[in-house]
Write an enzyme that holds these catalytic residues in place. Structure first.
Site, PDB file in Angstrom:
ATOM      1  N   VAL A   1       0.835  -1.192   0.000  1.00 33.83           N
ATOM      2  CA  VAL A   1       0.000   0.000   0.000  1.00 33.83           C
ATOM      3  C   VAL A   1       0.876   1.250   0.000  1.00 33.83           C
ATOM      4  O   VAL A   1       1.705   1.440   0.896  1.00 33.83           O
ATOM      5  CB  VAL A   1      -0.921   0.009   1.238  1.00 33.83           C
ATOM      6  CG1 VAL A   1      -1.777   1.268   1.264  1.00 33.83           C
ATOM      7  CG2 VAL A   1      -1.803  -1.229   1.243  1.00 33.83           C
ATOM      8  N   CYS A   2       0.675   2.103  -0.995  1.00 31.68           N
ATOM      9  CA  CYS A   2       1.380   3.375  -1.113  1.00 31.68           C
ATOM     10  C   CYS A   2       2.894   3.127  -1.062  1.00 31.68           C
ATOM     11  O   CYS A   2       3.423   2.368  -1.849  1.00 31.68           O
ATOM     12  CB  CYS A   2       0.885   4.338  -0.039  1.00 31.68           C
ATOM     13  SG  CYS A   2       1.439   6.035  -0.290  1.00 31.68           S
ATOM     14  N   GLN A   3       3.598   3.737  -0.125  1.00 37.72           N
ATOM     15  CA  GLN A   3       5.038   3.497  -0.011  1.00 37.72           C
ATOM     16  C   GLN A   3       5.318   2.009   0.231  1.00 37.72           C
ATOM     17  O   GLN A   3       6.337   1.476  -0.215  1.00 37.72           O
ATOM     18  CB  GLN A   3       5.593   4.320   1.153  1.00 37.72           C
ATOM     19  CG  GLN A   3       7.073   4.166   1.394  1.00 37.72           C
ATOM     20  CD  GLN A   3       7.475   4.679   2.768  1.00 37.72           C
ATOM     21  OE1 GLN A   3       6.680   4.660   3.701  1.00 37.72           O
ATOM     22  NE2 GLN A   3       8.694   5.179   2.879  1.00 37.72           N
TER      23      GLN A   3
END
Lengths: 362, 174
Positions: free
Chosen positions: A146-148
């Site tokens: 998720v994301c980073q």
């Protein structure tokens, strides 16, 4: 000629009503106590200093699928994955029979300032995945970053392709140099090496202020003025409070790892340009040959589609697909529409792929 | 929680004052003759935007240490902070001027797609839309990124010098 057509008498009533509504909203907010709220039932299965690997209890008969490990970002907390019973990606996956695990990076403290990306990507994520493989008796897991955490998952999958059966990246930055990526424009000008040298860790509050500055009116005054609209809606106020709590719960970032991330990704864009080395090994994206689902939000102001979609041409996977969600970076987790669409899309995609690879594939 | 509730009540009060001011000033700006320059309302709207940018974005300066400013390194670090803050303020002032211009332009539209603004909330929403658009136009530029980076760097150096003054062995993180 002007569009301004406010009637003074109606304006007086409007102001009085706004004030009353805000008073009611704040009064009700003051009585809300969400401290006792728990997310979906789960058990701690591994603790590595501050990092915890959680395993969620099933909510449906187990499907024939590789266990799913969620790798959240180092920035902010993974409570966003399971904010409340009716706004929970994790529960949406559990009810579809998936065996869900979560890597929770915890809160970096002063002693963590020397942690590197190698520590996170290879060591901690690697140990978590090894536990899942052992507990489930499988050679490889489905990894959802998720994301980073998606960027970190891509690195892990490139470094350890045999451990990852399927890879799902969600609102994940890949190309950090696209013209509409405002956060990247700002961050790559900052002397983060000096900042962490002086501060030790990167303060979460500073990161939060930076995120708010991306859209300073919408993310503050517009949101608070909107409280008047939900003054009498207890459930909506509870949602508001949960979101505020999540926004403010912003861990400090381990200094060295943060500086590495900024330098290698934001400044030098190594995932796209090449030359990324973590733990002494080349991160060669072409080594990712597993099925790959890239989930992005069409109106994401933090990770614009232009930053995530270049993934299509970077890996060695012959099974690449995308899922575009019409919404923003946060709405993709918690909006009402996403609750039905997103877990279903991810679960269907995973369930359509065998739990264990056939010989010669993957 | 008490602090949060207090801040929300303060916001509610500020909203009331702001909405009334914005209405009065915007009305003055759009009512002024086209040729009038400067437009009084427009001029007055700019500080409203500028103040809002400042409130939202101003970081906390490190707490002052009594007598520290007399030390040459501290004086230099403080001066650098002040220069950086001024450079950043110049950016937000430009954004504020652009935002005010956009607001008056929007209110002056008379094409079919421009619905009348009949509520203070509608005016507030338009103010936000213009503020956000002007902000985006400014902060995507290299000049803003450079000013912001220098400002943060100056704050970090100030903090470093403060620490070094208190603990001469090191200005680094404890």
């Amino acid at each position: 000629m002007t569009r301004l057509a406010i009637d003074p008498a109606r304006a007086a009533l409007e102001m009085a009503e706004f004030s009353q509504r805000m008073s009611r909203a704040t009064g009700l907010l003051a009585t809300l106590d969400l401290r006792g709220e728990d997310g979906a039932a789960r058990e701690e299965t591994l603790r590595l200093d501050g990092t915890v690997l959680w395993r969620y209890r099933p909510l449906a008969p187990k499907a024939d699928a590789a266990p799913l490990v969620i790798c959240y970002a180092l920035v902010n907390r993974p409570t966003m994955m399971d904010l409340q019973p009716d706004r929970s990606l994790i529960r949406g996956l559990l009810v579809r029979g998936l065996d869900v695990w979560l890597v929770d990076w915890g809160y970096a403290g002063p002693d963590d300032r020397g942690l590197t990306l190698d520590d996170y990507v290879n060591v901690r994520l690697g140990k978590c995945i090894d536990v899942v493989r052992r507990e489930c008796g499988v050679p490889a897991v489905s990894l959802l970053g998720v994301c980073q955490g998606g960027t970190m998952s891509l690195c892990h999958a490139a470094l350890h392709p045999d451990r990852v059966r399927n890879l799902v990246t969600m609102v994940t930055p890949v190309d950090f140099h696209t013209p509409d990526n405002l956060l990247a424009k700002w961050v790559r000008r900052m002397d983060v090496e000096r900042m962490v040298e002086v501060l030790g860790n990167m303060p979460g509050a500073l990161l939060n202020a930076t995120f708010l500055a991306l859209m300073p009116y919408r993310l503050t005054v517009q949101k608070y003025a909107g409280l008047a609209d939900i003054a009498d809606d207890r459930a909506a106020l509870e949602n508001f409070l949960r979101m505020e709590r999540w926004i403010q719960d912003s861990p400090d970032q381990a200094g060295r790892a943060f500086a590495e991330f900024v330098r290698w990704f934001f400044r030098e864009n190594r995932l796209v340009r090449g030359g990324l080395v973590i733990g002494g090994s080349d991160v060669d994206m072409r080594r990712i040959r597993c099925p790959l689902l890239n989930v992005y939000a069409t109106r994401d102001h933090l990770v614009p589609p232009s930053a995530t979609r270049p993934l299509a041409g970077l890996t060695g996977s012959s099974d690449y697909s995308e899922f575009a969600f019409d919404g923003g970076h946060i709405g993709i987790y918690v909006s009402r529409r996403s609750q039905e669409l997103l877990p279903r899309a991810i679960a269907q995609w995973i369930l359509a792929r065998p739990a264990t690879p056939a010989a010669g594939i993957g | 929680m008490t602090d949060a509730v207090r801040q929300l009540l303060e916001f509610s009060q500020q909203y009331a004052g702001f909405a009334m001011d914005c209405w009065r000033l915007a009305a003055g700006a759009v009512a002024a003759p086209v040729a009038a320059a400067p437009k009084p309302g427009l001029e007055a709207l700019q500080p409203m935007f500028a103040e809002h940018y400042r409130q939202l974005l101003a970081p906390a300066m490190p707490p002052e240490i009594p007598g520290a400013a007399a030390a040459p390194v501290m004086a230099a670090a403080l001066a650098r902070c002040q220069r950086a803050a001024q450079a950043l303020a110049a950016q937000t002032t430009a954004a504020a001027a652009d935002a005010a211009r956009r607001l008056v332009e929007e209110l002056s539209r008379n094409d079919a797609g421009a619905a009348p603004i009949t509520t203070l909330r509608g005016l507030h929403d338009l103010w936000i839309e213009c503020g956000e658009a002007a902000w985006a136009a400014t902060v995507h530029g290299d000049a803003y990124a450079a000013a912001q980076a220098e400002w943060l760097a100056a704050l970090i150096e100030l903090q470093f010098e403060q620490r070094r003054l208190q603990h001469p062995a090191s200005g680094m993180a404890p």
